[in-house]
Design an enzyme around this catalytic site. Structure first.
Site, PDB file in Angstrom:
ATOM      1  N   LYS A 126       0.869  -1.194   0.000  1.00 57.62           N
ATOM      2  CA  LYS A 126       0.000   0.000   0.000  1.00 57.62           C
ATOM      3  C   LYS A 126       0.891   1.224   0.000  1.00 57.62           C
ATOM      4  O   LYS A 126       2.022   1.173   0.506  1.00 57.62           O
ATOM      5  CB  LYS A 126      -0.868   0.018   1.257  1.00 57.62           C
ATOM      6  N   ASP A 166      -7.000   4.211  -4.578  1.00 64.45           N
ATOM      7  CA  ASP A 166      -7.694   4.081  -3.286  1.00 64.45           C
ATOM      8  C   ASP A 166      -8.323   5.459  -3.049  1.00 64.45           C
ATOM      9  O   ASP A 166      -8.515   6.216  -4.014  1.00 64.45           O
ATOM     10  CB  ASP A 166      -6.711   3.682  -2.168  1.00 64.45           C
TER      11      ASP A 166
HETATM   12  P1  NDP Z   1     -12.922   7.789  -2.942  1.00 64.95           P
HETATM   13  O1  NDP Z   1     -11.827   8.759  -2.821  1.00 64.95           O
HETATM   14  O2  NDP Z   1     -13.510   7.512  -4.280  1.00 64.95           O
HETATM   15  O3  NDP Z   1     -14.095   8.189  -1.973  1.00 64.95           O
HETATM   16  C1  NDP Z   1     -13.929   8.365  -0.629  1.00 64.95           C
HETATM   17  C2  NDP Z   1     -14.783   9.531  -0.286  1.00 64.95           C
HETATM   18  O4  NDP Z   1     -15.355   9.318   0.986  1.00 64.95           O
HETATM   19  C3  NDP Z   1     -13.969  10.809  -0.233  1.00 64.95           C
HETATM   20  O5  NDP Z   1     -14.590  11.788  -0.996  1.00 64.95           O
HETATM   21  C4  NDP Z   1     -13.953  11.154   1.249  1.00 64.95           C
HETATM   22  O6  NDP Z   1     -14.031  12.544   1.513  1.00 64.95           O
HETATM   23  C5  NDP Z   1     -15.209  10.501   1.729  1.00 64.95           C
HETATM   24  N1  NDP Z   1     -15.108  10.238   3.132  1.00 64.95           N
HETATM   25  C6  NDP Z   1     -14.006  10.169   3.895  1.00 64.95           C
HETATM   26  N2  NDP Z   1     -14.321   9.964   5.149  1.00 64.95           N
HETATM   27  C7  NDP Z   1     -15.658   9.912   5.199  1.00 64.95           C
HETATM   28  C8  NDP Z   1     -16.572   9.723   6.237  1.00 64.95           C
HETATM   29  N3  NDP Z   1     -16.180   9.567   7.505  1.00 64.95           N
HETATM   30  N4  NDP Z   1     -17.890   9.674   5.941  1.00 64.95           N
HETATM   31  C9  NDP Z   1     -18.295   9.825   4.685  1.00 64.95           C
HETATM   32  N5  NDP Z   1     -17.449  10.027   3.661  1.00 64.95           N
HETATM   33  C10 NDP Z   1     -16.156  10.075   3.919  1.00 64.95           C
HETATM   34  O7  NDP Z   1     -12.403   6.425  -2.260  1.00 64.95           O
HETATM   35  P2  NDP Z   1     -12.854   4.921  -2.496  1.00 64.95           P
HETATM   36  O8  NDP Z   1     -14.317   4.840  -2.739  1.00 64.95           O
HETATM   37  O9  NDP Z   1     -11.933   4.328  -3.480  1.00 64.95           O
HETATM   38  O10 NDP Z   1     -12.513   4.293  -1.087  1.00 64.95           O
HETATM   39  C11 NDP Z   1     -13.467   4.164  -0.022  1.00 64.95           C
HETATM   40  C12 NDP Z   1     -13.047   3.026   0.888  1.00 64.95           C
HETATM   41  O11 NDP Z   1     -12.980   1.804   0.144  1.00 64.95           O
HETATM   42  C13 NDP Z   1     -11.652   3.175   1.534  1.00 64.95           C
HETATM   43  O12 NDP Z   1     -11.681   2.563   2.810  1.00 64.95           O
HETATM   44  C14 NDP Z   1     -10.761   2.346   0.605  1.00 64.95           C
HETATM   45  O13 NDP Z   1      -9.604   1.898   1.262  1.00 64.95           O
HETATM   46  C15 NDP Z   1     -11.694   1.197   0.290  1.00 64.95           C
HETATM   47  N6  NDP Z   1     -11.394   0.419  -0.912  1.00 64.95           N
HETATM   48  C16 NDP Z   1     -11.201   0.990  -2.140  1.00 64.95           C
HETATM   49  C17 NDP Z   1     -10.961   0.199  -3.241  1.00 64.95           C
HETATM   50  C18 NDP Z   1     -10.822   0.772  -4.606  1.00 64.95           C
HETATM   51  O14 NDP Z   1     -10.593  -0.002  -5.529  1.00 64.95           O
HETATM   52  N7  NDP Z   1     -10.962   2.068  -4.810  1.00 64.95           N
HETATM   53  C19 NDP Z   1     -10.827  -1.244  -3.135  1.00 64.95           C
HETATM   54  C20 NDP Z   1     -11.097  -1.758  -1.808  1.00 64.95           C
HETATM   55  C21 NDP Z   1     -11.352  -0.941  -0.763  1.00 64.95           C
HETATM   56  P3  NDP Z   1     -12.811  13.329   2.244  1.00 64.95           P
HETATM   57  O15 NDP Z   1     -11.670  13.184   1.326  1.00 64.95           O
HETATM   58  O16 NDP Z   1     -13.269  14.731   2.358  1.00 64.95           O
HETATM   59  O17 NDP Z   1     -12.592  12.736   3.591  1.00 64.95           O
HETATM   60  O1  2IT Z   2      -7.931  -1.628  -0.806  1.00 63.78           O
HETATM   61  C1  2IT Z   2      -7.845  -2.125  -1.937  1.00 63.78           C
HETATM   62  O2  2IT Z   2      -7.970  -3.346  -2.142  1.00 63.78           O
HETATM   63  C2  2IT Z   2      -7.616  -1.219  -3.070  1.00 63.78           C
HETATM   64  N1  2IT Z   2      -7.557  -0.008  -2.881  1.00 63.78           N
HETATM   65  C3  2IT Z   2      -7.419  -1.771  -4.463  1.00 63.78           C
HETATM   66  C4  2IT Z   2      -5.996  -2.203  -4.677  1.00 63.78           C
HETATM   67  C5  2IT Z   2      -5.634  -2.610  -6.078  1.00 63.78           C
HETATM   68  O3  2IT Z   2      -4.447  -2.930  -6.266  1.00 63.78           O
HETATM   69  O4  2IT Z   2      -6.475  -2.643  -6.964  1.00 63.78           O
END
Ligand code: NDP
Ligand code: 2IT
Length: 446
Positions: A126, A166
């Site tokens: 990561k 992420d």
């Molecule tokens: P994004 O950046 O697309 O979206 C995250 C959004 O959520 C940001 O705009 C952020 O705003 C907001 N946010 C942060 N904290 C909070 C909160 N407490 N309540 C509501 N909204 C909040 O990120 P992802 O959708 O990619 O990631 C979301 C989660 O999923 C993370 O935990 C990530 O690790 C996980 N994840 C992502 C993957 C991927 O492929 N993208 C894969 C697996 C897991 P702000 O910046 O203002 O805090």
């Molecule tokens: O938390 C996760 O699994 C991710 N943000 C995706 C990682 C990846 O290599 O696609």
């Protein structure tokens, strides 16, 4: 048994002071594993636990860049190369003001087990930066990404370490990062996943995490003779994962009534569908971080500063960030009669909340199992790049679906308790661990 966990955690805390998120992630995994370690002395003999909590390498670097006003900005960049026993390091990059070593170590540690569950050959890693994309222009984001990659590229490659997105890193950022890698290394290669469709990206990668979470939820519900059709679903977050989850849950007949942002949550009793789902993408791209925009546009209720877990829902899917769902939220969810909680984000439920779900024996899936669809399609992107081909949406989606079913089956195999309750936390931790631990033993003391 708990004294063995406590003794181990004492060592971890002493060696890694001031890293609470990392301690939390290790504690959860080690608590599941102690019975397995006690039954299989080889893991102790080869010091697997001691070795697996130590990243193989941590890279930290300065990222200088010049903003639109001509001022020099200084951020910190990281890549935690945690474990390469079953494949090249693989995991996302997070750009968020809260990023620090503790958060990236927790995420890298979780990624080891998640990637092992996907059935694909990927190690765990990561990275990211405390760069805050909020309010930055496209030009500033590009300048930052170029400077970040200029240093990171010394440590990554398609057979070494393959970053992806992420929080704060989506298709646009991956584009800028890829462009700089290609420019300096002079090679066009699958060094990042989440690439654009025209230049080596996999179809369905943007949707993959959210789709995967909902496929996993369907598998859990199926085990109780239920389905998502007609269910009320509460989702938090409004980013990439939340968007994919809303899209698929709605397509399967659920009524998704909430999404949330750092400013609060919205309640849409008619369900988030059609153009409202498309609007989520607009909100995310605006970098305003205000879910209130949705309420203003569609005339629904907005609850400032509140989380959606007070809403009566059958299924809850936290998709925002770590520790966003605590004890009181979990008590509300149980009181409201929810049957399932499925984590889209990484570690969104606090340990107290997790305990409440498990004690009440509702269906509860940890992120390392339920949100593995994103990295799985990243793995499929690596395969397509290596083969110099591109699969169709149907091919990728059907592979993703089978992988999520395989992850569910592993959780059931390793997590079923004597009374038949499936403890998905134990199942995911044990299944992921055994694959990595046995590979570490096969490869000697390295
Ligand atoms: P994004 O950046 O697309 O979206 C995250 C959004 O959520 C940001 O705009 C952020 O705003 C907001 N946010 C942060 N904290 C909070 C909160 N407490 N309540 C509501 N909204 C909040 O990120 P992802 O959708 O990619 O990631 C979301 C989660 O999923 C993370 O935990 C990530 O690790 C996980 N994840 C992502 C993957 C991927 O492929 N993208 C894969 C697996 C897991 P702000 O910046 O203002 O805090
Ligand atoms: O938390 C996760 O699994 C991710 N943000 C995706 C990682 C990846 O290599 O696609």
């Amino acid at each position: 048994m708990s004294s063995a966990v406590d003794a181990f955690m004492e060592q971890v805390k002493t060696k890694n002071p001031g890293q609470p998120e990392f301690h939390q992630a290790v504690f959860e995994v080690v608590s599941s594993l102690m019975p397995v370690i006690e039954k299989n002395p080889k893991y102790d003999e080869y010091k697997i636990l001691e070795r697996i909590v130590e990243p193989e390498r941590v890279i930290m670097f300065r990222v200088n860049w010049v903003d639109d006003k001509g001022e020099i900005q200084v951020n910190r960049g990281y890549r935690v190369q945690f474990n390469s026993a079953i494949g090249p390091y693989k995991g996302g990059l997070r750009f968020h003001r809260s990023v620090n070593l503790s958060i990236l170590k927790f995420l890298g540690f979780e990624q080891i087990f998640k990637n092992a569950l996907t059935t694909l050959p990927m190690g765990g890693g990561k990275g990211g930066s405390d760069f805050d994309p909020k309010g930055k222009s496209d030009n500033e984001v590009m300048k930052f990404c170029q400077s970040f990659m200029t240093e990171l590229l010394k440590y990554i490659g398609p057979n070494t370490d393959v970053p992806a997105g992420d929080i704060g890193v989506g298709g646009r950022e991956i584009g800028y990062l890829f462009g700089q890698y290609k420019r300096i290394r002079g090679e066009f290669t699958g060094v990042l996943t989440g690439k654009g469709r025209n230049w080596g990206g996999s179809i369905v990668r943007p949707e993959a995490t959210g789709f995967g979470v909902i496929y996993f939820t369907e598998e859990m519900l199926k085990s109780k003779g239920e389905s998502l059709d007609g269910k009320t679903v509460a989702i938090s977050g409004f980013g990439n994962v939340a968007w994919g989850a809303v899209t698929k849950a709605t397509a399967l007949g659920a009524n998704v009534v909430t999404i949330s942002g750092p400013d609060g949550y919205i309640y849409d009793k008619d369900g988030i569908k059609g153009e409202k789902i498309d609007y989520m993408l607009e909100m995310r791209a605006s970098r305003r971080d205000k879910v209130k925009d949705y309420a203003d546009k569609f005339g629904v209720e907005f609850f400032p500063g509140k989380r959606p877990w007070v809403v009566k829902a059958d299924v809850c899917v936290p998709c925002a960030t770590q520790n966003e769902l605590g004890k009181d939220d979990a008590e509300n969810i149980i009181k409201n009669g929810a049957i399932a909680v499925c984590e889209g984000a990484n570690m969104p439920c606090t340990p107290e909340a997790t305990e409440i779900f498990i004690n009440n024996k509702i269906l509860y899936a940890p992120g390392k199992a339920a949100n593995a669809g994103g990295v799985s399609v990243s793995g499929l992107e690596m395969t397509q790049n290596a083969m110099h081909i591109g699969w169709t949406a149907e091919e990728v989606d059907s592979k993703l679906h089978s992988i999520m079913q395989a992850i569910h089956a592993q959780c059931v195999e390793y997590g079923t308790e004597p009374d038949g309750y499936v403890n998905y936390v134990n199942g995911a931790n044990i299944a992921g661990f055994i694959k990595v631990a046995d590979s570490m033993i096969d490869q000697g003391v390295v």
